[in-house]
Design a protein around this motif. Structure first.
Motif, PDB file in Angstrom:
ATOM      1  N   LEU B  33      19.330  32.889   2.431  1.00 11.11           N
ATOM      2  CA  LEU B  33      20.603  32.670   3.109  1.00 11.11           C
ATOM      3  C   LEU B  33      20.528  31.384   3.920  1.00 11.11           C
ATOM      4  O   LEU B  33      21.455  30.567   3.924  1.00 11.11           O
ATOM      5  CB  LEU B  33      20.884  33.869   4.003  1.00 11.11           C
ATOM      6  CG  LEU B  33      22.318  34.130   4.385  1.00 11.11           C
ATOM      7  CD1 LEU B  33      23.101  34.476   3.138  1.00 11.11           C
ATOM      8  CD2 LEU B  33      22.389  35.249   5.385  1.00 11.11           C
ATOM      9  N   HIS B  35      18.662  28.937   3.347  1.00 10.82           N
ATOM     10  CA  HIS B  35      18.604  27.760   2.488  1.00 10.82           C
ATOM     11  C   HIS B  35      19.975  27.290   2.060  1.00 10.82           C
ATOM     12  O   HIS B  35      20.163  26.139   1.698  1.00 10.82           O
ATOM     13  CB  HIS B  35      17.774  28.074   1.236  1.00 10.82           C
ATOM     14  CG  HIS B  35      16.316  28.080   1.519  1.00 10.82           C
ATOM     15  ND1 HIS B  35      15.644  26.979   1.980  1.00 10.82           N
ATOM     16  CD2 HIS B  35      15.403  29.079   1.447  1.00 10.82           C
ATOM     17  CE1 HIS B  35      14.387  27.289   2.165  1.00 10.82           C
ATOM     18  NE2 HIS B  35      14.208  28.568   1.864  1.00 10.82           N
ATOM     19  N   LEU B  36      20.897  28.226   2.064  1.00 10.09           N
ATOM     20  CA  LEU B  36      22.240  27.859   1.629  1.00 10.09           C
ATOM     21  C   LEU B  36      22.983  27.031   2.683  1.00 10.09           C
ATOM     22  O   LEU B  36      24.034  26.470   2.430  1.00 10.09           O
ATOM     23  CB  LEU B  36      23.049  29.118   1.322  1.00 10.09           C
ATOM     24  CG  LEU B  36      22.514  29.954   0.170  1.00 10.09           C
ATOM     25  CD1 LEU B  36      23.383  31.171  -0.035  1.00 10.09           C
ATOM     26  CD2 LEU B  36      22.461  29.129  -1.103  1.00 10.09           C
ATOM     27  N   ASP B  38      23.632  24.007   4.817  1.00 10.95           N
ATOM     28  CA  ASP B  38      23.293  22.584   4.839  1.00 10.95           C
ATOM     29  C   ASP B  38      24.381  21.805   5.580  1.00 10.95           C
ATOM     30  O   ASP B  38      25.209  22.409   6.271  1.00 10.95           O
ATOM     31  CB  ASP B  38      23.079  22.076   3.416  1.00 10.95           C
ATOM     32  CG  ASP B  38      24.252  22.403   2.517  1.00 10.95           C
ATOM     33  OD1 ASP B  38      25.303  22.780   3.072  1.00 10.95           O
ATOM     34  OD2 ASP B  38      24.117  22.312   1.286  1.00 10.95           O
ATOM     35  N   PHE B  44      26.844  28.214   8.192  1.00  9.54           N
ATOM     36  CA  PHE B  44      27.021  29.185   7.100  1.00  9.54           C
ATOM     37  C   PHE B  44      26.436  30.548   7.445  1.00  9.54           C
ATOM     38  O   PHE B  44      27.086  31.591   7.311  1.00  9.54           O
ATOM     39  CB  PHE B  44      26.362  28.623   5.849  1.00  9.54           C
ATOM     40  CG  PHE B  44      26.449  29.536   4.665  1.00  9.54           C
ATOM     41  CD1 PHE B  44      27.638  29.673   3.973  1.00  9.54           C
ATOM     42  CD2 PHE B  44      25.339  30.266   4.256  1.00  9.54           C
ATOM     43  CE1 PHE B  44      27.721  30.507   2.899  1.00  9.54           C
ATOM     44  CE2 PHE B  44      25.424  31.101   3.178  1.00  9.54           C
ATOM     45  CZ  PHE B  44      26.618  31.223   2.488  1.00  9.54           C
TER      46      PHE B  44
END
Lengths: 1033, 158
Positions: B33, B35-36, B38, B44
């Motif tokens: 999660l 990593h998503l 950015d 996010f």
């Protein structure tokens, strides 16, 4: 004795009855059960109480019940069942007791009946005996009496009626003596005359003796021999006298005795003359003999009297009295002696004139049976009454017959009953055992399922974090690390991969155990797979200096349909094992059609053991399939005799020259988790389930696996597998198949001629196989000289020469000579085939031009092609297919795509959208199947759709179906319009699911989906799925 | 000083995360999660988690009211709710919650009311625990972000 006989007979009868009884009982039992089961079916189990009826314990019902109660009633039915069972058992026991009691009653009543019958019979015989005796006694007595009466008439005729008398004492004595046989019962007869007192003196004078009285005589009856008449006193004066004048010799002593003076005799005499009939005295002791006797007296009259004469007239007419002495005792004894069975019967005769005090006339005091019979005796004297009592001497014997028969009957009945009871009991017991075992079986099955589930779950659970670890390690590798760190990471990655593969194996085993393993059926290229596997092991084999080679027969079709992954798994596993245990020599994989091999068995029964890939001896390959069933079936071709069918029977063998398998371990090699020796696993690693999995997989491919192994020589594993022919028309031949391999760029080498110089035919064959895949024509020679002559003299121009390292190294001068000579003509390219980089001594070769190109084995078509291209200057078109990192290619794939995400769960939706956005996609989200349908109306604006399967109202499958319907209609319209943009008419839909088990591939495909990805996304899987729809631009 | 504080906060966060991972409260999906997140979507994770908490609270309330209806508990409906709960929990990587949901769902399938009640209690407990911990994490994260933000000028100055 007879009891034993009876019991033995009973046993026999019981044995005979045993079988029919069992049959009948079981038959009744089954019928009973079936009826009830039928009832239960009809009533659809609505009534619990019905169950009690139905459970007469057959297992059909039980099995059916198992399914039933799990759903509905849980344990209640079971309790009912057991309760009923025990109830039934106690009922049987009661029945058994009742049965025993019943038979005891029956047999005792029979005993009573029989014994009473016996007694009755005995009584009857006694009665008849007694009556017979009484009658005979009576008859004899009457005979004697009649005779005495006749004698009285004789006396009245010859004594009184004649004057002088014709009879005197002497005559009388003689007469009576001689007629004694006529009176068997009398011991003596005497005649007393009636003398009035007035005539006494004259009478005494006439006779010469005085009348004597009897009283004293009676007082001393014991004096016998010295009995003297003179001792008797003269009779006192009486009104009348009755002195005995005549007497039989036996009782001569009574002559002159006055009969009237004796009390008994007087009574007798008086009664006799009054009645005119024979009169008996009471029994008394006889004079002299001192035995019991009676005296019969008849009166003798002067004249014939009428029968109705009054007593007075009779007294007046009396002349004298005739008396007969009856010795009753001896008389009865004599009589009885004439009769049969005198010993068994005791006879007593009583005078019962005085009822209260019967006088015993005959009989002893011997005690006999208490039962007796009484018969009356009539001796012709109405005044006297006599009776005869008879009894048996012995007590009644035990009624043995009754005892035997009743006891025997009881024994038989009880035996039969017991047999039945035991049968029923045994039935109960076996039923119980059966139930118990069913329970145990169920538990064992549950445990097995639980085990498999546990394994699957745990493996899965371990795999997930392991993937995380590996992924992180991958990412870590990409970061800036120094050499040591990189080494660490690589080690960690290696271990992680090993762990994952181990887990995969365990998971496979669990899947196989639980029967969940399913094989795919996709088109695949067998040769490409083998190339891959070869590549996998080439590094290792080169490190060890082991030669690795693959040979696939030309007959094997290019495209097969089957499960490439599983096939690859088997090959990998077998090769992995081989490479683990092989330190020198070679590992050689061959694939043939079974038909070829079977023919080759017939053609060449024996091949030289030296003729192997590396020259090391190997185990005989043919022995490894000796055990195959398919081969032993009906002739050599067996079940493979139909080559025209679509099925392709492959036989694959992996041959190595390793340490081999010890003989004692060969039998258990396919057992899971079994290794030759615990130390092996320490040395080489591995779990030992690889072979067992391989065996299962081979079995699933309808094949068989076998091996032959000789310690220190090597092992050969062989398996067969059945695939479907994937080439559209296999008859087209090889060239067609070759052309199907675009990536090998084979057309570039079409028409090229090559020469392979190799002394070993098998190795040369392998080389030729790989070259032929590149469409190169190949000639084989065994040494350089032949090669040289072929090159210089041959018709076809040979442009490539492959020389085995062994040949090259043998003699450098010949090699040099060869090189120099070939150079004269159009110089062919020289390639040296070496086993491993290190072993080739490049220094030994003259470094002249052209320096032969070295090709490191194992040979692979693709690698050969590249090398040849490079060496021969054929245009290098960058054929290398670098597999990009999935994430990179994902970005590549997804960039700019419009993707619809359908998920009711907002969190999932956000995450999925986030993930896809990260790869550059343009994402639109909707939250329900209906919205998805409204968004996805052809022509589509989206490039793909990710659809959640589980959604309220309308699930993913349903939504997809509807979308597909719409698309179908649209396509029909489009075809009418004839200008439809077809790519916009069908949107790829991928299922998203959190539960992979729940949504199998088939289900997805059935409802029109194109694939599935697991939630949360995993990059590689996503890549794999997505790449199928989006062509790489 | 501030830079040092940021490092400490990093360490704190890692420790907390490590602890949660060790306890099995979270799994690698939570990291994915992250990593998503950015530049294009800087918040996010917190967005997703906010949605998650919002949804979960609703689901929990629904479940509770369904269970409290003594006479007529609609187990099917509960299973649907639980599926949703489970899906979202597994998406954010809340492993323990997922497990409890599984147990809960099993209980509903057997219509086991006491089991359901117990599972609900556990679910609530786990949920509160997770929420607290994640709040803690976010606070640290924010502080760290602040610290990091404060640090950037320093870096630039150097």
């Amino acid at each position: 004795m007879s009891l034993i006989h009876v019991v033995g007979f009973g046993l026999k009868v019981g044995h005979l009855l045993w079988v029919p009884c069992c049959l009948i009982v079981s038959f009744i039992y089954l019928n009973w059960f079936n009826c009830n089961l039928g009832i239960n079916h009809n009533h659809n189990c609505s009534n619990n109480n019905k169950w009690k009826m139905g459970f007469l314990g057959d297992y059909d019902g039980k099995v059916w019940l198992n399914n039933w109660w799990e759903k509905n009633l849980g344990n209640t039915c079971k309790q009912y069942y057991y309760k009923y069972n025990s109830l039934r058992r106690s009922w049987w026991r009661k029945l058994w007791h009742a049965y025993v009691v019943f038979w005891i009653v029956i047999s005792s009543s029979r005993f009573l009946h029989m014994s009473s019958e016996a007694t009755e019979k005995r009584k009857e015989s006694l009665v008849s005996l007694c009556d017979e005796r009484a009658r005979m006694l009576q008859d004899q007595f009457n005979v004697s009496m009649n005779h005495i009466q006749a004698m009285s008439i004789l006396i009245s005729t010859f004594h009184h009626a004649m004057d002088p008398s014709a009879i005197d004492q002497k005559t009388f004595a003689r007469y009576t003596e001689r007629t004694a046989f006529e009176r068997p019962l009398t011991s003596g007869v005497a005649y007393a005359v009636r003398v009035l007192h007035s005539e006494r003196e004259q009478f005494e004078k006439q006779q010469g003796w005085t009348i004597k009285r009897m009283d004293t005589l009676e007082q001393n009856p014991v004096q016998e021999d010295d009995f003297a008449l003179e001792a008797l006193e003269p009779s006192p004066i009486q009104e009348e006298y009755a002195p005995v004048i005549f007497a039989q010799e036996t009782i001569k002593h009574v002559i002159s005795v006055d009969v009237l003076s004796g009390k008994e005799d007087r009574q007798n005499v008086l009664r006799a003359r009054e009645s005119g009939k024979g009169v008996l005295t009471a029994p008394f002791r006889l004079l002299k003999t001192n035995r019991l006797g009676v005296i019969l007296t008849f009166a003798v009259y002067k004249k014939e009297l009428p029968s109705n004469a009054t007593p007075d007239e009779r007294i007046q007419a009396t002349d004298g009295y005739l008396g007969g002495v009856f010795d009753i005792e001896s008389l009865v004894e004599k009589l009885l002696q004439q009769l049969a069975s005198k010993q068994s019967v005791i006879v007593n005769v009583y005078d019962t004139t005085n009822h209260t005090d019967p006088i015993a006339m005959y009989g002893s005091d011997v005690l006999g049976d208490e039962f007796y019979h009484v018969s009356t005796l009539n001796f012709g004297d109405p005044f006297r009454k006599h009776e005869m009592h008879c009894r048996f001497k012995q007590k009644p014997p035990w009624p043995w017959e009754a005892i035997h028969s009743s006891v025997g009957m009881l024994v038989i009945a009880v035996l039969i009953g017991y047999i039945l009871y035991a049968t029923v009991n045994r039935m109960f017991i076996s039923e119980d055992n059966y139930n118990e075992q069913m329970e145990l079986k169920k538990r064992a099955q549950a445990a097995d399922v639980a085990k498999s589930q546990f394994l699957a779950t745990v493996s899965h659970e371990i795999r997930t974090p392991m993937n995380g670890v590996l992924g992180m390690l991958n990412m870590l590798m990409d970061t800036d690390l120094d050499v040591t760190q990189q080494e660490y990471v690589r080690t960690a990655q290696g271990s992680g991969k090993a762990l994952v593969s181990l887990i995969n194996e365990v998971l496979d085993q669990a899947k196989i155990d639980s029967g969940k393993l399913e094989l795919e059926a996709v088109v695949f290229d067998l040769r490409a797979i083998l190339d891959d596997v070869l590549l996998l092991f080439s590094e290792k084999s080169q490190g060890k200096g082991v030669e690795l080679a693959v040979y696939v027969s030309d007959e094997v079709p290019e495209q097969l349909i089957g499960d490439p992954g599983r096939f690859r798994q088997i090959i990998t596993n077998l090769m992995g094992n081989s490479i683990k245990f092989t330190e020198k020599g070679h590992i050689f994989v061959t694939i043939h059609l079974v038909e070829e091999v079977v023919h080759s068995i017939e053609v060449e029964p024996q091949s030289t053991s030296k003729d192997t890939l590396s020259g090391y001896p190997v185990a005989d390959i043919r022995r490894s399939w000796e055990g195959f069933k398919a081969f032993s079936q009906e002739g050599p071709l067996g079940s493979f005799s139909s080559p025209s069918s679509e099925l392709v029977n492959l036989i694959v063998s992996v041959e190595d020259t390793g340490v081999g398998i010890p003989l004692e371990a060969q039998s258990r090699i396919f057992t899971p988790f079994m290794q030759v020796d615990p130390s092996i696993s320490r040395k080489h690693g591995g779990t030992g389930i690889g072979l067992s999995i391989s065996k299962c997989l081979v079995g699933r491919m309808n094949g068989e696996i076998g091996f032959v192994s000789i310690p220190n020589i090597g092992s050969t594993f062989t398996f067969t597998a059945v695939f479907t022919n994937g080439s559209p028309n296999s008859k087209e031949g090889r060239s067609q198949q070759i052309n199907n391999q675009p990536h090998l760029a084979s057309s570039e080498f079409h028409g090229t001629n090559a020469l392979v110089i190799d002394p070993r035919p098998i190795r040369a064959k392998v080389s030729r196989y790989h070259l032929q895949r590149l469409d190169i024509r190949v000639e084989l020679v065994s040494d350089l000289d032949q090669g040289l002559s072929l090159i210089t003299n041959g018709n076809s121009a040979i442009s490539i020469v492959f020389i085995e390292q062994e040949v090259w190294d043998r003699d450098s001068s010949i090699s040099l000579h060869f090189v120099n000579n070939t150079r004269k003509v159009d110089p062919p390219k020289l390639f040296i085939l070496v086993n491993s980089n290190s072993s080739f001594r490049a220094s030994s070769v003259n470094s002249g031009d052209p320096f032969p190109v070295v090709i490191t084995k194992p040979l692979k078509a693709s690698m050969l092609a590249v090398t040849l291209q490079r060496a021969m200057g054929v245009g290098n078109r960058g054929n290398t297919r670098n597999v990009e990192l999935p994430s990179l290619s994902l970005q590549h794939l997804l960039r700019g795509r419009r993707i619809l995400v359908v998920d009711d769960n907002s969190v999932n939706r956000t995450v999925a959208a986030g993930a896809l956005k990260k790869y550059g996609a343009d994402v639109v989200c909707v939250s329900s199947g209906k919205d998805a349908i409204s968004k996805l109306k052809p022509p589509h604006q989206f490039d793909a759709c990710f659809m959640d399967i589980q959604m309220p109202e309308m699930d993913g499958f349903e939504a997809t179906r509807r979308i597909r319907e719409l698309e179908h209609m649209a396509s029909i319209e489009a075809s009418m319009d004839a200008d439809g943009n077809n790519s916009k008419l069908r949107v790829p839909i991928l299922a998203m699911t959190a539960d992979v088990m729940q949504a199998t591939n088939e289900e997805c495909l059935k409802s029109g989906m194109d694939g599935y990805v697991s939630k949360p996304f995993e990059a590689e899987q996503l890549y794999r799925e997505v790449s199928r729809f989006f062509p790489t631009s | 000083m501030l830079g040092l504080g940021a490092d400490l906060l990093w360490a704190d966060m890692n420790r907390l995360l490590g602890f949660l991972f060790h306890q099995g409260v979270l799994d690698e999906h939570f990291l994915q999660l992250h990593h998503l997140q950015d530049e294009s979507s800087p918040s996010f994770v917190s967005e997703v988690l906010n949605i998650y908490f919002h949804e979960s609270e609703k689901l929990l309330n629904n479940l509770r009211s369904l269970l409290m209806d003594r006479d007529f508990s609609d187990y099917n409906k509960m299973a649907i709710h639980l599926n949703q709960f489970m899906g979202s929990s597994s998406s954010i990587g809340a492993k323990r919650l997922t497990t409890v949901c599984l147990a809960f769902r099993a209980a509903t399938q057997h219509s086991n009311r006491p089991g359901c009640l117990r599972a609900l209690e556990m679910l609530q407990h786990e949920y509160c625990y997770l929420k607290n911990k994640l709040h803690e994490l976010f606070q640290i994260e924010q502080q760290r972000a602040l610290a990091a933000a404060a640090r950037y000028p320093l870096q630039n100055n150097q």
